[in-house]
Design a protein around this motif. Structure first.
Motif, PDB file in Angstrom:
ATOM      1  N   ASP A   6      22.930  12.442 -11.167  1.00 48.67           N
ATOM      2  CA  ASP A   6      23.038  12.500  -9.704  1.00 48.67           C
ATOM      3  C   ASP A   6      21.691  12.265  -9.045  1.00 48.67           C
ATOM      4  O   ASP A   6      21.588  11.522  -8.054  1.00 48.67           O
ATOM      5  CB  ASP A   6      23.603  13.860  -9.273  1.00 48.67           C
ATOM      6  N   SER A   7      20.654  12.891  -9.579  1.00 45.56           N
ATOM      7  CA  SER A   7      19.320  12.731  -9.023  1.00 45.56           C
ATOM      8  C   SER A   7      18.836  11.292  -9.169  1.00 45.56           C
ATOM      9  O   SER A   7      18.256  10.709  -8.236  1.00 45.56           O
ATOM     10  CB  SER A   7      18.345  13.682  -9.733  1.00 45.56           C
ATOM     11  N   PHE A   8      19.084  10.702 -10.328  1.00 42.52           N
ATOM     12  CA  PHE A   8      18.652   9.327 -10.582  1.00 42.52           C
ATOM     13  C   PHE A   8      19.328   8.347  -9.633  1.00 42.52           C
ATOM     14  O   PHE A   8      18.680   7.440  -9.092  1.00 42.52           O
ATOM     15  CB  PHE A   8      18.962   8.953 -12.031  1.00 42.52           C
ATOM     16  N   ILE A   9      20.627   8.502  -9.426  1.00 38.99           N
ATOM     17  CA  ILE A   9      21.377   7.608  -8.541  1.00 38.99           C
ATOM     18  C   ILE A   9      20.818   7.656  -7.122  1.00 38.99           C
ATOM     19  O   ILE A   9      20.650   6.628  -6.466  1.00 38.99           O
ATOM     20  CB  ILE A   9      22.879   7.960  -8.562  1.00 38.99           C
ATOM     21  N   VAL A  10      20.527   8.857  -6.640  1.00 40.08           N
ATOM     22  CA  VAL A  10      19.970   9.007  -5.286  1.00 40.08           C
ATOM     23  C   VAL A  10      18.603   8.328  -5.191  1.00 40.08           C
ATOM     24  O   VAL A  10      18.318   7.598  -4.227  1.00 40.08           O
ATOM     25  CB  VAL A  10      19.859  10.495  -4.913  1.00 40.08           C
ATOM     26  N   GLU A  11      17.763   8.539  -6.194  1.00 42.41           N
ATOM     27  CA  GLU A  11      16.397   8.003  -6.150  1.00 42.41           C
ATOM     28  C   GLU A  11      16.364   6.486  -6.250  1.00 42.41           C
ATOM     29  O   GLU A  11      15.627   5.824  -5.512  1.00 42.41           O
ATOM     30  CB  GLU A  11      15.565   8.622  -7.280  1.00 42.41           C
ATOM     31  N   ILE A  12      17.162   5.908  -7.145  1.00 41.83           N
ATOM     32  CA  ILE A  12      17.125   4.458  -7.295  1.00 41.83           C
ATOM     33  C   ILE A  12      17.763   3.774  -6.093  1.00 41.83           C
ATOM     34  O   ILE A  12      17.352   2.676  -5.696  1.00 41.83           O
ATOM     35  CB  ILE A  12      17.808   4.004  -8.610  1.00 41.83           C
ATOM     36  N   THR A  13      18.747   4.417  -5.482  1.00 43.52           N
ATOM     37  CA  THR A  13      19.349   3.878  -4.257  1.00 43.52           C
ATOM     38  C   THR A  13      18.310   3.811  -3.150  1.00 43.52           C
ATOM     39  O   THR A  13      18.219   2.823  -2.412  1.00 43.52           O
ATOM     40  CB  THR A  13      20.539   4.743  -3.807  1.00 43.52           C
ATOM     41  N   THR A  14      17.510   4.862  -3.026  1.00 42.15           N
ATOM     42  CA  THR A  14      16.450   4.907  -2.012  1.00 42.15           C
ATOM     43  C   THR A  14      15.395   3.840  -2.269  1.00 42.15           C
ATOM     44  O   THR A  14      14.973   3.135  -1.340  1.00 42.15           O
ATOM     45  CB  THR A  14      15.787   6.297  -1.990  1.00 42.15           C
ATOM     46  N   GLU A  15      14.977   3.700  -3.533  1.00 40.86           N
ATOM     47  CA  GLU A  15      13.962   2.705  -3.862  1.00 40.86           C
ATOM     48  C   GLU A  15      14.479   1.282  -3.627  1.00 40.86           C
ATOM     49  O   GLU A  15      13.731   0.410  -3.162  1.00 40.86           O
ATOM     50  CB  GLU A  15      13.493   2.872  -5.309  1.00 40.86           C
ATOM     51  N   TRP A  16      15.746   1.051  -3.928  1.00 38.64           N
ATOM     52  CA  TRP A  16      16.316  -0.280  -3.700  1.00 38.64           C
ATOM     53  C   TRP A  16      16.349  -0.609  -2.210  1.00 38.64           C
ATOM     54  O   TRP A  16      16.007  -1.727  -1.814  1.00 38.64           O
ATOM     55  CB  TRP A  16      17.720  -0.379  -4.277  1.00 38.64           C
ATOM     56  N   LEU A  17      16.772   0.327  -1.393  1.00 43.17           N
ATOM     57  CA  LEU A  17      16.865   0.085   0.044  1.00 43.17           C
ATOM     58  C   LEU A  17      15.488  -0.224   0.629  1.00 43.17           C
ATOM     59  O   LEU A  17      15.354  -1.137   1.460  1.00 43.17           O
ATOM     60  CB  LEU A  17      17.467   1.297   0.755  1.00 43.17           C
ATOM     61  N   GLU A  18      14.478   0.500   0.184  1.00 38.29           N
ATOM     62  CA  GLU A  18      13.111   0.245   0.650  1.00 38.29           C
ATOM     63  C   GLU A  18      12.651  -1.153   0.219  1.00 38.29           C
ATOM     64  O   GLU A  18      12.037  -1.888   1.005  1.00 38.29           O
ATOM     65  CB  GLU A  18      12.159   1.310   0.106  1.00 38.29           C
ATOM     66  N   TYR A  19      12.941  -1.508  -1.022  1.00 37.80           N
ATOM     67  CA  TYR A  19      12.568  -2.830  -1.521  1.00 37.80           C
ATOM     68  C   TYR A  19      13.296  -3.922  -0.738  1.00 37.80           C
ATOM     69  O   TYR A  19      12.679  -4.910  -0.321  1.00 37.80           O
ATOM     70  CB  TYR A  19      12.915  -2.951  -3.007  1.00 37.80           C
ATOM     71  N   TYR A  20      14.594  -3.746  -0.560  1.00 38.29           N
ATOM     72  CA  TYR A  20      15.401  -4.780   0.085  1.00 38.29           C
ATOM     73  C   TYR A  20      14.913  -5.054   1.509  1.00 38.29           C
ATOM     74  O   TYR A  20      14.756  -6.212   1.908  1.00 38.29           O
ATOM     75  CB  TYR A  20      16.872  -4.367   0.110  1.00 38.29           C
ATOM     76  N   LYS A  21      14.687  -4.002   2.272  1.00 40.95           N
ATOM     77  CA  LYS A  21      14.259  -4.178   3.659  1.00 40.95           C
ATOM     78  C   LYS A  21      12.911  -4.889   3.728  1.00 40.95           C
ATOM     79  O   LYS A  21      12.709  -5.775   4.567  1.00 40.95           O
ATOM     80  CB  LYS A  21      14.186  -2.820   4.351  1.00 40.95           C
ATOM     81  N   LYS A  22      12.008  -4.522   2.854  1.00 33.98           N
ATOM     82  CA  LYS A  22      10.678  -5.133   2.858  1.00 33.98           C
ATOM     83  C   LYS A  22      10.737  -6.586   2.405  1.00 33.98           C
ATOM     84  O   LYS A  22      10.082  -7.475   2.990  1.00 33.98           O
ATOM     85  CB  LYS A  22       9.739  -4.329   1.951  1.00 33.98           C
ATOM     86  N   ALA A  23      11.528  -6.853   1.361  1.00 34.63           N
ATOM     87  CA  ALA A  23      11.582  -8.194   0.778  1.00 34.63           C
ATOM     88  C   ALA A  23      12.317  -9.195   1.656  1.00 34.63           C
ATOM     89  O   ALA A  23      12.066 -10.405   1.571  1.00 34.63           O
ATOM     90  CB  ALA A  23      12.239  -8.131  -0.601  1.00 34.63           C
ATOM     91  N   HIS A  24      13.237  -8.716   2.513  1.00 34.10           N
ATOM     92  CA  HIS A  24      14.082  -9.638   3.276  1.00 34.10           C
ATOM     93  C   HIS A  24      13.872  -9.564   4.778  1.00 34.10           C
ATOM     94  O   HIS A  24      14.600 -10.203   5.537  1.00 34.10           O
ATOM     95  CB  HIS A  24      15.551  -9.364   2.952  1.00 34.10           C
ATOM     96  N   HIS A  25      12.884  -8.806   5.198  1.00 30.51           N
ATOM     97  CA  HIS A  25      12.640  -8.656   6.639  1.00 30.51           C
ATOM     98  C   HIS A  25      12.329 -10.004   7.297  1.00 30.51           C
ATOM     99  O   HIS A  25      12.934 -10.359   8.321  1.00 30.51           O
ATOM    100  CB  HIS A  25      11.475  -7.689   6.879  1.00 30.51           C
ATOM    101  N   GLU A  26      11.427 -10.753   6.718  1.00 30.25           N
ATOM    102  CA  GLU A  26      11.016 -12.027   7.329  1.00 30.25           C
ATOM    103  C   GLU A  26      12.165 -13.035   7.324  1.00 30.25           C
ATOM    104  O   GLU A  26      12.399 -13.731   8.321  1.00 30.25           O
ATOM    105  CB  GLU A  26       9.820 -12.604   6.571  1.00 30.25           C
ATOM    106  N   LEU A  27      12.904 -13.107   6.221  1.00 32.05           N
ATOM    107  CA  LEU A  27      14.019 -14.044   6.126  1.00 32.05           C
ATOM    108  C   LEU A  27      15.098 -13.732   7.153  1.00 32.05           C
ATOM    109  O   LEU A  27      15.575 -14.622   7.876  1.00 32.05           O
ATOM    110  CB  LEU A  27      14.614 -14.008   4.721  1.00 32.05           C
ATOM    111  N   LEU A  28      15.489 -12.468   7.247  1.00 38.59           N
ATOM    112  CA  LEU A  28      16.538 -12.081   8.182  1.00 38.59           C
ATOM    113  C   LEU A  28      16.078 -12.221   9.626  1.00 38.59           C
ATOM    114  O   LEU A  28      16.873 -12.591  10.507  1.00 38.59           O
ATOM    115  CB  LEU A  28      16.986 -10.641   7.900  1.00 38.59           C
ATOM    116  N   SER A  29      14.806 -11.949   9.878  1.00 41.28           N
ATOM    117  CA  SER A  29      14.278 -12.125  11.231  1.00 41.28           C
ATOM    118  C   SER A  29      14.360 -13.588  11.644  1.00 41.28           C
ATOM    119  O   SER A  29      14.748 -13.910  12.780  1.00 41.28           O
ATOM    120  CB  SER A  29      12.826 -11.644  11.309  1.00 41.28           C
ATOM    121  N   GLY A  30      14.008 -14.483  10.705  1.00 42.75           N
ATOM    122  CA  GLY A  30      14.090 -15.906  10.995  1.00 42.75           C
ATOM    123  C   GLY A  30      15.500 -16.364  11.271  1.00 42.75           C
ATOM    124  O   GLY A  30      15.739 -17.184  12.178  1.00 42.75           O
ATOM    125  N   LEU A  31      16.456 -15.835  10.517  1.00 44.92           N
ATOM    126  CA  LEU A  31      17.856 -16.210  10.734  1.00 44.92           C
ATOM    127  C   LEU A  31      18.384 -15.657  12.053  1.00 44.92           C
ATOM    128  O   LEU A  31      19.120 -16.337  12.779  1.00 44.92           O
ATOM    129  CB  LEU A  31      18.716 -15.700   9.573  1.00 44.92           C
TER     130      LEU A  31
END
Length: 220
Positions: A96-121
């Motif tokens: 349970d702890s692992f699922i919560v933590e990796i979900t949080t890390e993924w969301l942080e990564y996704y927003k940072k990695a795709h901010h410029e692309l989505l802003s452009g679109l």
């Protein structure tokens, strides 16, 4: 004769007690194993997602989370090897702890990695000849924002990302144009922002009818 019957009865009692202890132990093992498999079933989509993320993205978990992954996998391998789960409650809590933590890390990564692309679109939507194409592209890219990932979501993402890059190249955006369109989207653009370069781009793309400015402080 009586002593033989007594000894025989005692022997039967001992057998019953032994068999009952074996049955109780088997029941406890079955209960612990059932708890383990419930946790493993809940964990599996996240592990599959992690494999997908490693294959299709440059996503990598923190060192502490990497240690937890190995810990969970080692415990699972040992449980299958011994056919017996030990302390499944601890395994459940770790899952349970692992699922919560990796979900949080993924969301942080996704927003940072795709901010410029989505802003452009997003700034392209008001000026593109077919805004629905751009909106669909954004929607398919965002399918991978949610964890856990699926194969279908990743495939949609990969196709959409390729299309997004092609769309952005077609529109010939540079930093000045992006800034101007961001201001237009936020309704903060002024005549001062209409530089010769911007006007030339607007005329080249034939989108003058798609861009409007407003007079600040005037209510109609």
């Amino acid at each position: 004769m009586l002593q033989e019957k007594i000894d025989s009865t005692i022997g039967l009692i001992d057998d019953v007690v032994y068999n009952r202890s074996i049955a109780n132990e088997n029941a406890n093992v079955a209960k612990r194993n059932s708890s383990f498999f419930d946790s493993l079933e809940k964990l599996t989509p996240t592990i599959q997602s992690y494999i997908l993320s490693k294959k299709n993205f440059d996503f990598d978990v923190s060192d502490s989370l990497s240690i937890k992954i190995h810990d969970l996998m080692n415990y699972s391998k040992e449980t299958f090897h011994n056919s017996k789960a030990v302390n499944p409650d601890s395994f459940r809590k770790k899952c349970d702890s692992f699922i919560v933590e990796i979900t949080t890390e993924w969301l942080e990564y996704y927003k940072k990695a795709h901010h410029e692309l989505l802003s452009g679109l997003n700034i392209m939507i008001p000026v593109h000849s077919n805004p629905m194409i751009v909106r669909n592209c954004v929607a398919n890219i965002k399918k991978c924002e949610k964890w856990p990932l699926t194969v279908d979501a990743v495939n949609s993402y990969l196709n959409a990302k390729q299309q997004a890059n092609e769309l952005l190249m077609e529109m010939h955006f540079d930093d000045d144009i992006k800034l101007f369109l961001q201001k237009v989207t936020l309704r903060t653009a002024t005549l001062a922002d209409l530089t010769p370069q911007i006007l030339e781009w607007i005329n080249t793309e034939n989108i003058a009818d798609k861009i409007s400015l407003s007079i600040k402080g005037v209510q109609i």
